[in-house]
Structure formats: C-alpha cells, structure tokens
Design a protein around this motif. Structure first.
Motif, PDB file in Angstrom:
ATOM      1  N   CYS A 106       0.836  -1.196   0.000  1.00 57.00           N
ATOM      2  CA  CYS A 106       0.000   0.000   0.000  1.00 57.00           C
ATOM      3  C   CYS A 106       0.870   1.245   0.000  1.00 57.00           C
ATOM      4  CB  CYS A 106      -0.917   0.005   1.222  1.00 57.00           C
ATOM      5  SG  CYS A 106      -0.024   0.171   2.766  1.00 57.00           S
ATOM      6  N   SER A 107       0.260   2.361  -0.309  1.00 53.12           N
ATOM      7  CA  SER A 107       0.958   3.637  -0.281  1.00 53.12           C
ATOM      8  C   SER A 107       1.150   4.095   1.156  1.00 53.12           C
ATOM      9  CB  SER A 107       0.145   4.683  -1.050  1.00 53.12           C
ATOM     10  OG  SER A 107       0.617   5.982  -0.784  1.00 53.12           O
ATOM     11  N   PRO A 108       2.308   4.711   1.489  1.00 56.82           N
ATOM     12  CA  PRO A 108       2.492   5.240   2.845  1.00 56.82           C
ATOM     13  C   PRO A 108       1.413   6.234   3.236  1.00 56.82           C
ATOM     14  CG  PRO A 108       4.570   5.220   1.655  1.00 56.82           C
ATOM     15  CD  PRO A 108       3.510   4.872   0.657  1.00 56.82           C
ATOM     16  N   ALA A 109       0.820   6.899   2.232  1.00 56.55           N
ATOM     17  CA  ALA A 109      -0.225   7.883   2.528  1.00 56.55           C
ATOM     18  C   ALA A 109      -1.484   7.234   3.080  1.00 56.55           C
ATOM     19  CB  ALA A 109      -0.564   8.675   1.267  1.00 56.55           C
ATOM     20  N   ASP A 110      -1.642   5.917   2.851  1.00 51.67           N
ATOM     21  CA  ASP A 110      -2.837   5.217   3.320  1.00 51.67           C
ATOM     22  C   ASP A 110      -2.692   4.709   4.755  1.00 51.67           C
ATOM     23  OD1 ASP A 110      -4.055   5.570   0.845  1.00 51.67           O
ATOM     24  OD2 ASP A 110      -3.213   3.691   0.055  1.00 51.67           O
ATOM     25  N   THR A 111      -1.493   4.794   5.303  1.00 46.31           N
ATOM     26  CA  THR A 111      -1.257   4.239   6.627  1.00 46.31           C
ATOM     27  C   THR A 111      -1.296   5.319   7.700  1.00 46.31           C
ATOM     28  OG1 THR A 111       1.138   4.482   6.438  1.00 46.31           O
ATOM     29  CG2 THR A 111       0.186   2.408   5.669  1.00 46.31           C
ATOM     30  N   ILE A 112      -1.691   4.907   8.882  1.00 51.72           N
ATOM     31  CA  ILE A 112      -1.648   5.780  10.063  1.00 51.72           C
ATOM     32  C   ILE A 112      -0.555   5.249  10.978  1.00 51.72           C
ATOM     33  CG2 ILE A 112      -2.917   6.605  12.079  1.00 51.72           C
ATOM     34  CD1 ILE A 112      -5.495   6.210  10.451  1.00 51.72           C
ATOM     35  N   ILE A 113       0.399   6.116  11.322  1.00 47.02           N
ATOM     36  CA  ILE A 113       1.539   5.708  12.149  1.00 47.02           C
ATOM     37  C   ILE A 113       1.443   6.397  13.499  1.00 47.02           C
ATOM     38  CG2 ILE A 113       4.054   5.678  12.353  1.00 47.02           C
ATOM     39  CD1 ILE A 113       4.139   5.828   9.271  1.00 47.02           C
ATOM     40  N   ARG A 114       1.411   5.603  14.550  1.00 48.79           N
ATOM     41  CA  ARG A 114       1.408   6.136  15.919  1.00 48.79           C
ATOM     42  C   ARG A 114       2.636   5.642  16.648  1.00 48.79           C
ATOM     43  NH1 ARG A 114      -3.576   3.983  18.668  1.00 48.79           N
ATOM     44  NH2 ARG A 114      -3.326   2.256  17.170  1.00 48.79           N
ATOM     45  N   ARG A 115       3.089   6.415  17.604  1.00 50.46           N
ATOM     46  CA  ARG A 115       4.292   6.073  18.345  1.00 50.46           C
ATOM     47  C   ARG A 115       3.964   5.827  19.814  1.00 50.46           C
ATOM     48  NH1 ARG A 115       9.234   9.851  16.267  1.00 50.46           N
ATOM     49  NH2 ARG A 115      10.332   8.350  17.596  1.00 50.46           N
ATOM     50  N   GLU A 116       4.748   4.930  20.425  1.00 44.94           N
ATOM     51  CA  GLU A 116       4.608   4.618  21.847  1.00 44.94           C
ATOM     52  C   GLU A 116       3.172   4.182  22.181  1.00 44.94           C
ATOM     53  OE1 GLU A 116       6.993   4.493  24.185  1.00 44.94           O
ATOM     54  OE2 GLU A 116       8.518   4.963  22.688  1.00 44.94           O
ATOM     55  N   VAL A 117       2.780   3.043  21.631  1.00 45.11           N
ATOM     56  CA  VAL A 117       1.412   2.535  21.780  1.00 45.11           C
ATOM     57  C   VAL A 117       1.428   1.332  22.722  1.00 45.11           C
ATOM     58  CG1 VAL A 117      -0.591   1.580  20.584  1.00 45.11           C
ATOM     59  CG2 VAL A 117       0.820   3.334  19.476  1.00 45.11           C
ATOM     60  N   GLN A 118       0.465   1.298  23.629  1.00 42.94           N
ATOM     61  CA  GLN A 118       0.397   0.226  24.613  1.00 42.94           C
ATOM     62  C   GLN A 118      -0.017  -1.085  23.961  1.00 42.94           C
ATOM     63  OE1 GLN A 118       1.208   1.104  27.790  1.00 42.94           O
ATOM     64  NE2 GLN A 118       1.126  -1.000  28.553  1.00 42.94           N
ATOM     65  N   LEU A 119       0.702  -2.151  24.291  1.00 43.96           N
ATOM     66  CA  LEU A 119       0.373  -3.505  23.852  1.00 43.96           C
ATOM     67  C   LEU A 119       0.635  -4.425  25.036  1.00 43.96           C
ATOM     68  CD1 LEU A 119      -0.466  -5.472  21.586  1.00 43.96           C
ATOM     69  CD2 LEU A 119       1.964  -5.659  20.986  1.00 43.96           C
ATOM     70  N   ASP A 120      -0.428  -4.987  25.583  1.00 43.54           N
ATOM     71  CA  ASP A 120      -0.321  -5.762  26.826  1.00 43.54           C
ATOM     72  C   ASP A 120       0.332  -4.894  27.907  1.00 43.54           C
ATOM     73  OD1 ASP A 120      -1.531  -7.884  25.574  1.00 43.54           O
ATOM     74  OD2 ASP A 120       0.342  -8.877  25.042  1.00 43.54           O
ATOM     75  N   ASP A 121       1.410  -5.369  28.490  1.00 38.91           N
ATOM     76  CA  ASP A 121       2.062  -4.616  29.561  1.00 38.91           C
ATOM     77  C   ASP A 121       3.242  -3.789  29.072  1.00 38.91           C
ATOM     78  OD1 ASP A 121       0.302  -5.668  31.435  1.00 38.91           O
ATOM     79  OD2 ASP A 121       1.576  -7.424  31.795  1.00 38.91           O
ATOM     80  N   SER A 122       3.391  -3.641  27.762  1.00 39.58           N
ATOM     81  CA  SER A 122       4.537  -2.917  27.206  1.00 39.58           C
ATOM     82  C   SER A 122       4.063  -1.775  26.310  1.00 39.58           C
ATOM     83  CB  SER A 122       5.429  -3.859  26.381  1.00 39.58           C
ATOM     84  OG  SER A 122       6.011  -4.846  27.182  1.00 39.58           O
TER      85      SER A 122
END
Length: 240
Positions: A106-122
């Motif tokens: 896919c094109s990078p323009a179609d993606t949403i990038i978030r930083r420092e996202v909680q996953l389980d306990d990390s």
C-alpha cells in the motif's frame, strides 16, 4: 536527519552511564550527556574520535550531547539511542522500509503511524494501521555491538525490558496480528545481525519463540555520509 554543526573531539572517559568527558578540537574540555544507558561495549574507548552536538536550551543541565564515535578501522557508530526511532519514523513515512504484506503493498499515505502505543504490559515503539487490517506493531532496537566475527549483536547487556517487548509482540502475532522487530544497526561496518545469546540467553530464547509465532525480524543499517539515514536495503538476520 540533518545534524548540523557537529563538533569533533576526543573522548577522555565515559562514567556514571550518562556522562562523558571530552576534549574538543579547539582544546576546550567539556562534559557531555551520554544518551546511551547500555554497556556501550567497544564504543567508549578513551582517546577515540567523537562528535558532539550543542544545545542552547537554558533548561538543560548539560549543553553538549555525545552523538557519534569513530571505531578502530575508521567505522562510525551512532551513540545516541534516540536517533534510531526518529530514523525509523522518517523511513516509515517515506515508505522506505519493506514491511510484511499487506502493508508493503500500500501507499504510505494510506497508513496511520502512531508512536509509543500500549500492547499488553509494554509500550511498543510504533503502531501502523490500515483500514480493515489488523494493526502492525513494531519495536525498534539499536545495535552498536560488533564482535570479532564481524557480526552485529543485540543486546549488549541483559535486558528484561527487551524480553517483555518480545513477549508482547509474540502475543500479538499469535492473535493474528502483524508484529515486527526491527534492528537499527547504528554503525557502518556490520552486514549481519544476530541475537547475543552469549550475553543474554533469555533474550535469544524469547526471540526464538517470537519468530516461531510469526514475528517478523528486520535489520537496517545507517549511513553517515551526509544526512543520517537508514540504508535502502535491509541487512541479513541470522538466528544463530
């Protein structure tokens, strides 16, 4: 990533993990912040040629930050662990990292990038999202250790936190999500990356379980000739 105005010097010593005494090229003796809390094996050699950046922020206790070091043989390594995530963020936005399908199609323009996202306990470094697709979670680890066999190794010291990140990625992959561990090799003399089982056997076992569960492992090197960037082509990853 442009790091304008880097100033050359010689390392006197690194101590208390966060501090480095350096003599600049003009003879000034400074104490710089060392933004690397790891063991820095092979990086903190007294007398090594180094580069520092300066900040005019009056709130900072130390105006100088140790950025790079020249290694035996002329190779260059980045000391600043915070640069790795910034480089990966740039490359994700530009579509220069080969991600697993369907993200790589896919094109990078179609993606949403978030930083420092909680996953389980990390908290995981990046979460990349596409409409109607499971999220991609990516953890970035900076590699600066090179052993006598010429390979890069992670970690350079025992890391329980790194194991927790792998466990979170493994759990997500087992649920059908997309999980990526990306080694950012912050030196220009490494072509192959391996888990440092001789340093942290537990991390090696956790990585084995992650790969068996479907976690993708990538490695990218850095270029230091001009703006600090990730190389366009991935490096090799060897599990043993």
């Amino acid at each position: 990533m442009y790091l304008n105005g880097l100033i050359e010097g010689r390392l006197v010593k690194r101590y208390k993990r966060f501090l480095a005494d350096i003599v600049l090229w003009d003879g000034r003796a400074i104490t710089a912040h060392c933004p690397n809390t790891g063991s820095m094996r092979s990086l903190d050699r007294p007398g090594a040629r180094v580069w520092v950046s300066a900040s005019d922020n009056p709130a900072r206790k130390l105006a100088w930050t140790w950025e790079r070091v020249e290694l035996p043989g002329g190779a260059v390594a980045s000391v600043h662990t915070g640069r790795a995530n910034a480089l990966v963020a740039e490359s994700l936005k530009a579509g220069r990292i080969t991600l697993p399908l369907p993200y790589n199609a896919c094109s990078p323009a179609d993606t949403i990038i978030r930083r420092e996202v909680q996953l389980d306990d990390s908290r995981i470094d990046f979460c990349v999202s596409l409409p109607d697709e499971p999220s991609l979670f990516m953890e970035v680890k900076q590699v600066t250790l090179r052993e006598e066999d010429g390979r890069g190794y992670f970690p350079s010291s025992v890391t329980r936190r790194g194991q927790r990140h792998l466990e979170a990625l493994t759990g997500w992959a087992r649920q059908g999500g997309v999980a990526v561990l990306l080694f950012c090799v912050a030196r220009d003399d490494v072509q192959v990356v391996c888990p440092a089982r001789h340093i942290d056997a537990g991390y090696g076992l956790a990585l084995d379980r992650a790969v068996e569960s479907g976690v993708h492992v990538l490695a990218y090197g850095c270029r230091f000739d001009g703006p600090l960037t990730l190389c366009d082509r991935p490096l090799s990853v060897a599990m043993s």
